[in-house]
Write a protein that holds these residues in place. Structure first.
Motif, PDB file in Angstrom:
ATOM      1  N   ALA A  93       0.838  -1.208   0.000  1.00 48.41           N
ATOM      2  CA  ALA A  93       0.000   0.000   0.000  1.00 48.41           C
ATOM      3  C   ALA A  93       0.869   1.252   0.000  1.00 48.41           C
ATOM      4  O   ALA A  93       0.572   2.228  -0.709  1.00 48.41           O
ATOM      5  N   GLN A  94       1.948   1.261   0.772  1.00 46.68           N
ATOM      6  CA  GLN A  94       2.847   2.421   0.785  1.00 46.68           C
ATOM      7  C   GLN A  94       3.507   2.601  -0.581  1.00 46.68           C
ATOM      8  O   GLN A  94       3.687   3.734  -1.063  1.00 46.68           O
ATOM      9  N   GLN A  95       3.852   1.501  -1.213  1.00 44.71           N
ATOM     10  CA  GLN A  95       4.472   1.563  -2.535  1.00 44.71           C
ATOM     11  C   GLN A  95       3.490   2.152  -3.537  1.00 44.71           C
ATOM     12  O   GLN A  95       3.850   3.006  -4.342  1.00 44.71           O
ATOM     13  N   LEU A  96       2.235   1.704  -3.480  1.00 49.75           N
ATOM     14  CA  LEU A  96       1.214   2.240  -4.393  1.00 49.75           C
ATOM     15  C   LEU A  96       0.991   3.725  -4.139  1.00 49.75           C
ATOM     16  O   LEU A  96       0.855   4.518  -5.080  1.00 49.75           O
ATOM     17  N   LEU A  97       0.951   4.129  -2.891  1.00 50.59           N
ATOM     18  CA  LEU A  97       0.770   5.542  -2.559  1.00 50.59           C
ATOM     19  C   LEU A  97       1.952   6.361  -3.063  1.00 50.59           C
ATOM     20  O   LEU A  97       1.787   7.470  -3.585  1.00 50.59           O
ATOM     21  N   HIS A  98       3.136   5.827  -2.898  1.00 52.08           N
ATOM     22  CA  HIS A  98       4.324   6.525  -3.357  1.00 52.08           C
ATOM     23  C   HIS A  98       4.292   6.688  -4.879  1.00 52.08           C
ATOM     24  O   HIS A  98       4.617   7.742  -5.413  1.00 52.08           O
ATOM     25  N   GLN A  99       3.879   5.617  -5.575  1.00 54.39           N
ATOM     26  CA  GLN A  99       3.799   5.668  -7.036  1.00 54.39           C
ATOM     27  C   GLN A  99       2.708   6.648  -7.474  1.00 54.39           C
ATOM     28  O   GLN A  99       2.875   7.388  -8.436  1.00 54.39           O
ATOM     29  N   ALA A 100       1.597   6.666  -6.728  1.00 58.89           N
ATOM     30  CA  ALA A 100       0.492   7.545  -7.120  1.00 58.89           C
ATOM     31  C   ALA A 100       0.832   9.006  -6.860  1.00 58.89           C
ATOM     32  O   ALA A 100       0.358   9.903  -7.552  1.00 58.89           O
ATOM     33  N   SER A 101       1.641   9.276  -5.884  1.00 58.24           N
ATOM     34  CA  SER A 101       1.975  10.663  -5.565  1.00 58.24           C
ATOM     35  C   SER A 101       3.193  11.163  -6.303  1.00 58.24           C
ATOM     36  O   SER A 101       3.518  12.340  -6.262  1.00 58.24           O
TER      37      SER A 101
END
Length: 107
Positions: A93-101
Motif C-alpha cells: 500500500a505504501q508503494q502504491l501511494l508513493h507511485q500515485a503521488s
C-alpha cells in the motif's frame, strides 16, 4: 537367724504380687504400643492415599500444561504469520501511494 517356711511363703507371695503387677503393666504398655502402631498404620495409609491423589493431579496438570504450551506455540505462529501478511500489505500500500503521488512526466 533362721528363716522359717512361713517367711519364705510370704516373701514369695509378695514377689508374686510384684511380678503380677509388673506383668499387668507390661501388658498395658503392649496394648498401648499396639494401638499407637495401628494409628500410625492408619495415618500412613491416609498419607499414601493423599500422595497418590496428588501424583494423579500432578500428572493431569502436566498433561494440560503441555496442551496449553502447544496451543500457545500454534497461536504465536499464527499471529506471526498474520503480522507478516499485514506488513506485506502495508508495504504494498505504501508503494502504491508513493507511485500515485510521484509526479508524472509531461510530454
Amino acid at each position: 537367724m533362721a528363716v522359717t517356711k512361713q517367711q519364705v511363703v510370704v516373701a514369695a507371695a509378695g514377689g508374686g504380687e510384684a511380678l503380677k503387677k509388673r506383668n499387668e503393666e507390661l501388658e498395658r504398655d503392649l496394648r498401648e504400643s499396639q494401638e499407637r502402631e495401628e494409628q500410625m498404620r492408619t495415618e500412613l495409609r491416609r498419607a499414601w492415599e493423599r500422595l497418590r491423589i496428588a501424583e494423579d493431579a500432578e500428572e493431569r496438570l502436566c498433561f494440560q500444561l503441555g496442551e496449553l504450551e502447544a496451543e500457545a506455540v500454534d497461536q504465536a505462529r499464527s499471529y506471526h504469520a498474520r503480522i507478516a501478511s499485514l506488513m506485506d500489505q502495508l508495504a504494498r500500500a505504501q508503494q502504491l501511494l508513493h507511485q500515485a503521488s510521484a509526479p508524472t512526466p509531461r510530454s
